[in-house]
Motif scaffolding. Structure first.
Motif, PDB file in Angstrom:
ATOM      1  N   LEU A  14      16.364  22.052  71.525  1.00  0.00           N
ATOM      2  CA  LEU A  14      16.460  20.884  70.659  1.00  0.00           C
ATOM      3  C   LEU A  14      17.732  21.047  69.838  1.00  0.00           C
ATOM      4  O   LEU A  14      17.924  22.069  69.170  1.00  0.00           O
ATOM      5  N   ILE A  15      18.613  20.063  69.908  1.00  0.00           N
ATOM      6  CA  ILE A  15      19.887  20.108  69.181  1.00  0.00           C
ATOM      7  C   ILE A  15      19.813  19.110  68.026  1.00  0.00           C
ATOM      8  O   ILE A  15      19.287  18.002  68.194  1.00  0.00           O
ATOM      9  N   TYR A  16      20.344  19.504  66.891  1.00  0.00           N
ATOM     10  CA  TYR A  16      20.330  18.561  65.762  1.00  0.00           C
ATOM     11  C   TYR A  16      21.518  18.799  64.832  1.00  0.00           C
ATOM     12  O   TYR A  16      22.104  19.885  64.797  1.00  0.00           O
ATOM     13  N   ILE A  17      21.858  17.732  64.105  1.00  0.00           N
ATOM     14  CA  ILE A  17      22.936  17.760  63.117  1.00  0.00           C
ATOM     15  C   ILE A  17      22.312  17.695  61.730  1.00  0.00           C
ATOM     16  O   ILE A  17      21.402  16.895  61.484  1.00  0.00           O
ATOM     17  N   THR A  18      22.792  18.540  60.829  1.00  0.00           N
ATOM     18  CA  THR A  18      22.335  18.472  59.441  1.00  0.00           C
ATOM     19  C   THR A  18      23.523  18.210  58.518  1.00  0.00           C
ATOM     20  O   THR A  18      24.679  18.478  58.866  1.00  0.00           O
TER      21      THR A  18
ATOM     22  N   LYS B 202      24.387  20.377  47.486  1.00  0.00           N
ATOM     23  CA  LYS B 202      24.381  21.575  46.640  1.00  0.00           C
ATOM     24  C   LYS B 202      23.104  22.383  46.822  1.00  0.00           C
ATOM     25  O   LYS B 202      23.135  23.621  46.835  1.00  0.00           O
ATOM     26  N   ASN B 203      21.960  21.710  46.973  1.00  0.00           N
ATOM     27  CA  ASN B 203      20.690  22.444  47.079  1.00  0.00           C
ATOM     28  C   ASN B 203      19.718  21.871  48.100  1.00  0.00           C
ATOM     29  O   ASN B 203      18.555  22.252  48.123  1.00  0.00           O
ATOM     30  N   LYS B 204      20.201  20.947  48.951  1.00  0.00           N
ATOM     31  CA  LYS B 204      19.337  20.330  49.939  1.00  0.00           C
ATOM     32  C   LYS B 204      19.980  20.349  51.326  1.00  0.00           C
ATOM     33  O   LYS B 204      21.201  20.374  51.457  1.00  0.00           O
ATOM     34  N   GLN B 205      19.129  20.332  52.334  1.00  0.00           N
ATOM     35  CA  GLN B 205      19.586  20.121  53.703  1.00  0.00           C
ATOM     36  C   GLN B 205      18.864  18.896  54.247  1.00  0.00           C
ATOM     37  O   GLN B 205      17.650  18.761  54.090  1.00  0.00           O
ATOM     38  N   ILE B 206      19.625  18.011  54.900  1.00  0.00           N
ATOM     39  CA  ILE B 206      19.066  16.787  55.456  1.00  0.00           C
ATOM     40  C   ILE B 206      19.238  16.827  56.968  1.00  0.00           C
ATOM     41  O   ILE B 206      20.340  17.089  57.469  1.00  0.00           O
ATOM     42  N   ILE B 207      18.159  16.594  57.699  1.00  0.00           N
ATOM     43  CA  ILE B 207      18.232  16.497  59.155  1.00  0.00           C
ATOM     44  C   ILE B 207      18.752  15.107  59.493  1.00  0.00           C
ATOM     45  O   ILE B 207      18.058  14.107  59.307  1.00  0.00           O
TER      46      ILE B 207
ATOM     47  N   MET C 274      14.422  14.272  57.454  1.00  0.00           N
ATOM     48  CA  MET C 274      13.718  15.318  56.709  1.00  0.00           C
ATOM     49  C   MET C 274      14.663  15.973  55.700  1.00  0.00           C
ATOM     50  O   MET C 274      15.808  16.285  56.016  1.00  0.00           O
ATOM     51  N   VAL C 275      14.193  16.153  54.474  1.00  0.00           N
ATOM     52  CA  VAL C 275      14.973  16.803  53.418  1.00  0.00           C
ATOM     53  C   VAL C 275      14.292  18.123  53.062  1.00  0.00           C
ATOM     54  O   VAL C 275      13.093  18.151  52.765  1.00  0.00           O
ATOM     55  N   ILE C 276      15.048  19.208  53.106  1.00  0.00           N
ATOM     56  CA  ILE C 276      14.508  20.550  52.905  1.00  0.00           C
ATOM     57  C   ILE C 276      15.318  21.246  51.810  1.00  0.00           C
ATOM     58  O   ILE C 276      16.547  21.109  51.744  1.00  0.00           O
TER      59      ILE C 276
ATOM     60  N   THR D 221      25.651  21.431  59.559  1.00  0.00           N
ATOM     61  CA  THR D 221      25.547  22.324  60.712  1.00  0.00           C
ATOM     62  C   THR D 221      25.213  21.550  61.980  1.00  0.00           C
ATOM     63  O   THR D 221      24.641  20.463  61.938  1.00  0.00           O
ATOM     64  N   LEU D 222      25.575  22.153  63.100  1.00  0.00           N
ATOM     65  CA  LEU D 222      25.117  21.735  64.421  1.00  0.00           C
ATOM     66  C   LEU D 222      24.238  22.873  64.924  1.00  0.00           C
ATOM     67  O   LEU D 222      24.708  24.006  65.052  1.00  0.00           O
ATOM     68  N   CYS D 223      22.958  22.589  65.177  1.00  0.00           N
ATOM     69  CA  CYS D 223      21.994  23.645  65.467  1.00  0.00           C
ATOM     70  C   CYS D 223      21.306  23.437  66.813  1.00  0.00           C
ATOM     71  O   CYS D 223      21.114  22.298  67.252  1.00  0.00           O
ATOM     72  N   ALA D 224      20.943  24.542  67.425  1.00  0.00           N
ATOM     73  CA  ALA D 224      20.167  24.526  68.670  1.00  0.00           C
ATOM     74  C   ALA D 224      18.986  25.472  68.489  1.00  0.00           C
ATOM     75  O   ALA D 224      19.166  26.639  68.135  1.00  0.00           O
ATOM     76  N   VAL D 225      17.758  24.976  68.732  1.00  0.00           N
ATOM     77  CA  VAL D 225      16.577  25.795  68.502  1.00  0.00           C
ATOM     78  C   VAL D 225      15.619  25.705  69.688  1.00  0.00           C
ATOM     79  O   VAL D 225      15.677  24.768  70.498  1.00  0.00           O
TER      80      VAL D 225
END
Length: 319
Positions: free
Chosen positions: A34-38, A42-47, A63-65, A124-128
Protein backbone atom coordinates in the motif's frame (compact mmCIF):
# COMPACT_ATOMS: atom_id res chain seq x y z
CA UNK A 1 9.21 28.82 6.74
CA UNK A 2 5.46 28.02 6.56
CA UNK A 3 4.56 24.48 5.59
CA UNK A 4 2.21 23.60 2.74
CA UNK A 5 -1.24 23.26 4.31
CA UNK A 6 -4.24 21.21 3.27
CA UNK A 7 -5.95 24.49 2.33
CA UNK A 8 -3.09 25.27 -0.03
CA UNK A 9 -3.07 21.81 -1.62
CA UNK A 10 -6.79 22.08 -2.35
CA UNK A 11 -6.26 24.98 -4.76
CA UNK A 12 -3.24 23.54 -6.57
CA UNK A 13 -3.95 22.75 -10.21
CA UNK A 14 -4.35 19.03 -10.91
CA UNK A 15 -3.13 18.06 -7.43
CA UNK A 16 -5.35 14.99 -7.18
CA UNK A 17 -4.44 13.79 -10.67
CA UNK A 18 -0.70 14.21 -10.16
CA UNK A 19 -0.82 12.59 -6.72
CA UNK A 20 -2.62 9.59 -8.22
CA UNK A 21 -0.01 9.37 -11.00
CA UNK A 22 2.82 9.47 -8.44
CA UNK A 23 1.21 6.64 -6.48
CA UNK A 24 0.62 4.62 -9.65
CA UNK A 25 4.30 4.97 -10.61
CA UNK A 26 5.40 3.82 -7.17
CA UNK A 27 2.96 0.91 -7.35
CA UNK A 28 4.70 -0.32 -10.51
CA UNK A 29 7.84 -0.99 -8.46
CA UNK A 30 6.09 -2.19 -5.28
CA UNK A 31 2.88 -3.85 -6.50
CA UNK A 32 2.27 -5.75 -3.25
CA UNK A 33 2.47 -2.68 -0.97
CA UNK A 34 0.00 0.00 0.00
CA UNK A 35 1.55 3.30 -1.10
CA UNK A 36 0.50 6.63 0.34
CA UNK A 37 1.45 10.31 0.47
CA UNK A 38 1.43 12.26 3.73
CA UNK A 39 1.86 15.91 4.61
CA UNK A 40 3.46 16.97 7.87
CA UNK A 41 2.83 20.06 9.99
CA UNK A 42 4.53 21.10 13.21
CA UNK A 43 2.83 18.34 15.23
CA UNK A 44 0.47 16.48 12.89
CA UNK A 45 0.65 14.05 10.00
CA UNK A 46 -2.15 13.96 7.42
CA UNK A 47 -2.74 11.01 5.10
CA UNK A 48 -3.22 12.84 1.81
CA UNK A 49 -3.65 10.09 -0.81
CA UNK A 50 -3.67 6.28 -0.93
CA UNK A 51 -2.76 4.12 -3.93
CA UNK A 52 -5.90 2.06 -3.29
CA UNK A 53 -8.31 1.07 -0.55
CA UNK A 54 -6.87 -1.82 1.46
CA UNK A 55 -9.24 -3.22 4.11
CA UNK A 56 -6.35 -5.13 5.73
CA UNK A 57 -4.45 -1.92 6.53
CA UNK A 58 -6.30 0.59 8.67
CA UNK A 59 -5.15 3.83 7.03
CA UNK A 60 -7.62 6.22 5.41
CA UNK A 61 -7.34 9.36 3.30
CA UNK A 62 -7.76 12.47 5.41
CA UNK A 63 -6.66 10.71 8.60
CA UNK A 64 -4.87 13.10 10.99
CA UNK A 65 -2.34 11.58 13.40
CA UNK A 66 -0.20 13.15 16.12
CA UNK A 67 3.28 13.29 14.61
CA UNK A 68 4.88 11.72 17.68
CA UNK A 69 2.65 8.69 17.16
CA UNK A 70 3.92 7.98 13.63
CA UNK A 71 6.83 6.03 12.20
CA UNK A 72 7.43 8.89 9.75
CA UNK A 73 8.53 11.04 12.68
CA UNK A 74 11.65 8.85 12.92
CA UNK A 75 12.78 9.74 9.37
CA UNK A 76 16.01 11.73 9.08
CA UNK A 77 14.55 14.68 7.16
CA UNK A 78 17.67 16.80 7.67
CA UNK A 79 19.67 14.39 5.50
CA UNK A 80 16.71 13.48 3.26
CA UNK A 81 17.32 9.80 4.05
CA UNK A 82 14.81 6.96 3.57
CA UNK A 83 13.69 4.89 6.56
CA UNK A 84 13.29 1.13 6.17
CA UNK A 85 11.82 -1.46 8.55
CA UNK A 86 11.53 -4.87 6.91
CA UNK A 87 10.16 -6.57 10.04
CA UNK A 88 8.77 -4.05 12.49
CA UNK A 89 7.92 -6.71 15.07
CA UNK A 90 11.66 -7.14 15.74
CA UNK A 91 12.48 -3.44 16.07
CA UNK A 92 12.85 -2.45 19.73
CA UNK A 93 13.05 1.25 18.79
CA UNK A 94 9.40 1.00 17.72
CA UNK A 95 8.16 -0.26 21.09
CA UNK A 96 6.59 3.13 21.82
CA UNK A 97 4.51 2.76 18.62
CA UNK A 98 3.74 -0.95 18.99
CA UNK A 99 0.03 -0.61 19.75
CA UNK A 100 -0.46 1.88 16.92
CA UNK A 101 1.28 -0.45 14.45
CA UNK A 102 -0.83 -3.39 15.59
CA UNK A 103 -3.94 -1.27 15.23
CA UNK A 104 -2.99 -0.25 11.70
CA UNK A 105 -1.89 -3.85 10.91
CA UNK A 106 1.48 -2.79 9.50
CA UNK A 107 4.69 -4.82 9.85
CA UNK A 108 6.98 -3.52 7.10
CA UNK A 109 7.60 0.10 6.16
CA UNK A 110 9.53 2.27 3.74
CA UNK A 111 9.28 6.02 4.21
CA UNK A 112 10.89 8.51 1.84
CA UNK A 113 11.00 12.26 2.62
CA UNK A 114 9.29 14.70 0.24
CA UNK A 115 11.40 17.84 0.57
CA UNK A 116 11.04 21.13 -1.29
CA UNK A 117 13.95 22.99 -2.89
CA UNK A 118 14.11 25.48 0.00
CA UNK A 119 14.68 22.62 2.45
CA UNK A 120 11.14 22.65 3.80
CA UNK A 121 9.58 19.27 4.55
CA UNK A 122 6.28 18.60 2.79
CA UNK A 123 5.77 15.06 4.06
CA UNK A 124 6.50 11.50 3.02
CA UNK A 125 5.95 8.89 0.33
CA UNK A 126 5.44 5.58 2.13
CA UNK A 127 5.08 1.91 1.24
CA UNK A 128 3.72 -0.53 3.83
CA UNK A 129 2.73 -4.21 4.11
CA UNK A 130 0.85 -6.28 6.66
CA UNK A 131 3.74 -8.77 6.85
CA UNK A 132 7.52 -8.62 7.06
CA UNK A 133 8.86 -7.90 3.57
CA UNK A 134 12.22 -7.31 1.94
CA UNK A 135 13.01 -3.94 0.41
CA UNK A 136 15.50 -3.85 -2.46
CA UNK A 137 17.93 -1.01 -3.00
CA UNK A 138 16.45 -0.49 -6.47
CA UNK A 139 12.90 -0.07 -5.14
CA UNK A 140 14.08 2.35 -2.47
CA UNK A 141 15.99 4.43 -5.04
CA UNK A 142 12.99 4.53 -7.36
CA UNK A 143 10.69 5.69 -4.56
CA UNK A 144 13.19 8.46 -3.76
CA UNK A 145 13.22 9.56 -7.41
CA UNK A 146 9.42 9.55 -7.58
CA UNK A 147 9.25 11.63 -4.37
CA UNK A 148 11.72 14.09 -5.91
CA UNK A 149 9.56 14.43 -9.04
CA UNK A 150 6.54 15.19 -6.85
CA UNK A 151 8.52 17.83 -4.97
CA UNK A 152 9.29 19.62 -8.28
CA UNK A 153 5.55 19.92 -8.92
CA UNK A 154 4.97 21.23 -5.38
CA UNK A 155 7.74 23.81 -5.83
CA UNK A 156 6.13 25.18 -8.99
CA UNK A 157 2.70 25.43 -7.41
CA UNK A 158 4.10 26.99 -4.26
CA UNK A 159 5.74 29.79 -6.23
CA UNK A 160 2.34 30.89 -7.52
CA UNK A 161 0.79 31.32 -4.07
CA UNK A 162 3.63 32.44 -1.79
CA UNK A 163 5.21 35.82 -1.13
CA UNK A 164 8.85 35.59 -2.22
CA UNK A 165 10.23 37.66 0.70
CA UNK A 166 8.38 36.28 3.71
CA UNK A 167 7.12 32.88 2.55
CA UNK A 168 3.60 33.76 3.67
CA UNK A 169 0.66 33.33 1.31
CA UNK A 170 0.18 36.10 -1.25
CA UNK A 171 -2.82 38.05 -2.50
CA UNK A 172 -3.50 35.50 -5.24
CA UNK A 173 -3.88 32.71 -2.69
CA UNK A 174 -6.22 34.82 -0.56
CA UNK A 175 -8.53 35.55 -3.49
CA UNK A 176 -8.46 31.96 -4.68
CA UNK A 177 -9.13 30.55 -1.24
CA UNK A 178 -11.89 33.05 -0.47
CA UNK A 179 -13.58 32.34 -3.79
CA UNK A 180 -13.70 28.61 -3.08
CA UNK A 181 -14.22 28.50 0.70
CA UNK A 182 -16.15 31.60 1.81
CA UNK A 183 -19.16 29.42 2.68
CA UNK A 184 -17.40 28.41 5.89
CA UNK A 185 -17.51 31.93 7.34
CA UNK A 186 -14.85 33.52 9.51
CA UNK A 187 -13.02 36.71 10.46
CA UNK A 188 -10.45 38.72 8.55
CA UNK A 189 -7.76 40.74 10.37
CA UNK A 190 -6.16 43.54 8.32
CA UNK A 191 -2.79 44.49 9.83
CA UNK A 192 -0.60 47.48 9.01
CA UNK A 193 2.70 48.27 10.73
CA UNK A 194 2.88 51.63 12.54
CA UNK A 195 6.11 53.48 11.83
CA UNK A 196 7.48 51.12 9.20
CA UNK A 197 8.29 53.89 6.73
CA UNK A 198 10.66 55.43 9.29
CA UNK A 199 12.51 52.12 9.56
CA UNK A 200 13.05 52.02 5.80
CA UNK A 201 14.02 55.69 5.64
CA UNK A 202 16.50 55.55 8.53
CA UNK A 203 17.84 52.01 8.50
CA UNK A 204 17.42 51.11 4.83
CA UNK A 205 15.28 48.60 2.97
CA UNK A 206 17.47 45.69 4.00
CA UNK A 207 16.53 46.28 7.64
CA UNK A 208 12.94 46.80 6.56
CA UNK A 209 12.97 43.40 4.90
CA UNK A 210 14.28 41.82 8.11
CA UNK A 211 11.37 43.37 10.00
CA UNK A 212 8.88 41.99 7.48
CA UNK A 213 10.42 38.52 7.78
CA UNK A 214 10.16 38.73 11.56
CA UNK A 215 6.50 39.75 11.25
CA UNK A 216 5.92 36.71 9.03
CA UNK A 217 7.47 34.34 11.59
CA UNK A 218 5.28 35.76 14.35
CA UNK A 219 2.10 35.64 12.28
CA UNK A 220 2.81 32.09 11.14
CA UNK A 221 3.38 31.03 14.75
CA UNK A 222 0.03 32.61 15.65
CA UNK A 223 -1.99 30.92 12.90
CA UNK A 224 -0.47 27.52 13.63
CA UNK A 225 -2.36 27.69 16.92
CA UNK A 226 -5.63 28.63 15.16
CA UNK A 227 -7.66 27.44 12.21
CA UNK A 228 -6.50 29.98 9.66
CA UNK A 229 -3.65 31.37 7.58
CA UNK A 230 -1.54 34.51 7.15
CA UNK A 231 -1.07 36.59 3.98
CA UNK A 232 1.25 39.38 2.97
CA UNK A 233 -0.78 41.69 0.73
CA UNK A 234 2.24 43.85 -0.10
CA UNK A 235 4.49 46.40 1.59
CA UNK A 236 3.81 46.30 5.33
CA UNK A 237 0.19 45.15 4.95
CA UNK A 238 -0.78 41.70 6.16
CA UNK A 239 -4.00 39.72 6.52
CA UNK A 240 -4.94 36.90 8.84
CA UNK A 241 -7.98 34.86 7.93
CA UNK A 242 -9.49 32.88 10.79
CA UNK A 243 -11.80 30.14 9.54
CA UNK A 244 -14.58 29.78 12.09
CA UNK A 245 -18.13 31.03 11.68
CA UNK A 246 -18.91 30.61 15.40
CA UNK A 247 -16.07 32.68 16.81
CA UNK A 248 -17.37 35.51 19.00
CA UNK A 249 -16.21 39.12 19.35
CA UNK A 250 -14.78 38.48 22.82
CA UNK A 251 -12.51 35.71 21.52
CA UNK A 252 -11.56 37.79 18.47
CA UNK A 253 -10.57 40.62 20.83
CA UNK A 254 -8.27 38.22 22.68
CA UNK A 255 -6.69 37.22 19.37
CA UNK A 256 -6.19 40.89 18.48
CA UNK A 257 -4.56 41.60 21.87
CA UNK A 258 -2.31 38.60 21.30
CA UNK A 259 -1.20 39.96 17.93
CA UNK A 260 -0.59 43.44 19.35
CA UNK A 261 1.63 41.89 22.00
CA UNK A 262 3.54 39.73 19.53
CA UNK A 263 4.22 42.73 17.28
CA UNK A 264 5.32 45.18 19.99
CA UNK A 265 8.84 43.83 20.56
CA UNK A 266 11.49 43.03 17.97
CA UNK A 267 14.66 41.01 17.63
CA UNK A 268 16.12 43.45 15.11
CA UNK A 269 17.48 46.56 16.96
CA UNK A 270 15.35 49.66 16.29
CA UNK A 271 16.98 52.28 18.50
CA UNK A 272 15.03 55.52 18.56
CA UNK A 273 12.01 54.09 16.75
CA UNK A 274 8.85 52.47 18.05
CA UNK A 275 7.26 49.92 15.74
CA UNK A 276 3.79 48.55 16.44
CA UNK A 277 0.74 47.34 14.52
CA UNK A 278 -2.83 48.50 13.97
CA UNK A 279 -5.57 46.02 13.16
CA UNK A 280 -8.98 46.23 11.47
CA UNK A 281 -11.30 43.26 11.94
CA UNK A 282 -14.21 42.28 9.70
CA UNK A 283 -16.42 39.23 10.12
CA UNK A 284 -18.03 37.45 7.19
CA UNK A 285 -20.98 35.14 7.51
CA UNK A 286 -21.17 31.58 6.19
CA UNK A 287 -23.22 30.87 3.11
CA UNK A 288 -21.15 32.38 0.31
CA UNK A 289 -22.84 35.79 0.11
CA UNK A 290 -19.71 37.73 1.09
CA UNK A 291 -17.02 38.71 -1.38
CA UNK A 292 -13.39 39.28 -0.52
CA UNK A 293 -13.20 42.85 -1.88
CA UNK A 294 -16.10 43.88 0.34
CA UNK A 295 -14.66 42.15 3.43
CA UNK A 296 -11.21 43.64 2.81
CA UNK A 297 -12.77 47.08 2.40
CA UNK A 298 -14.61 46.72 5.71
CA UNK A 299 -11.46 45.57 7.49
CA UNK A 300 -9.42 48.36 5.86
CA UNK A 301 -11.95 50.97 7.04
CA UNK A 302 -11.77 49.53 10.56
CA UNK A 303 -7.96 49.69 10.33
CA UNK A 304 -8.21 53.40 9.44
CA UNK A 305 -10.19 54.07 12.62
CA UNK A 306 -7.74 52.01 14.67
CA UNK A 307 -4.90 54.22 13.46
CA UNK A 308 -6.98 57.33 14.11
CA UNK A 309 -7.41 56.23 17.74
CA UNK A 310 -3.66 56.41 18.24
CA UNK A 311 -2.33 53.26 16.57
CA UNK A 312 -1.16 50.07 18.31
CA UNK A 313 -4.78 49.02 18.73
CA UNK A 314 -7.61 47.26 16.92
CA UNK A 315 -11.07 48.15 15.69
CA UNK A 316 -14.03 46.04 14.58
CA UNK A 317 -15.90 46.89 11.39
CA UNK A 318 -19.63 47.53 11.90
CA UNK A 319 -21.69 44.31 11.71
Amino acid sequence: MPVISVNEMQIYKNFDEIARDILAMAKEFLPDRLIYITSITKNKQIIVKLSESNPSIHINEGMVINLNDTVCNKIDFANNAPLIFEDMSKETELDDLRQALIGANINSYLGVPITLSNGETFGTLCAVHTHAAMMTQKSTLMLQRIAKMFSYYLDLERLAYRDSLTGLYNRQFLYKYFEENVASGGALFFLDLDGFKSINDNYGHESGDLVLKEVAVKLEDFVQQQDGFAVRLGGDEFVINLINNRIGQEELSKHAENLLSRLSSWEIPLEGFYLSVSIGIALYAPGGSSRLKAVLKSADNALYFAKAKGKNTYQFAPS
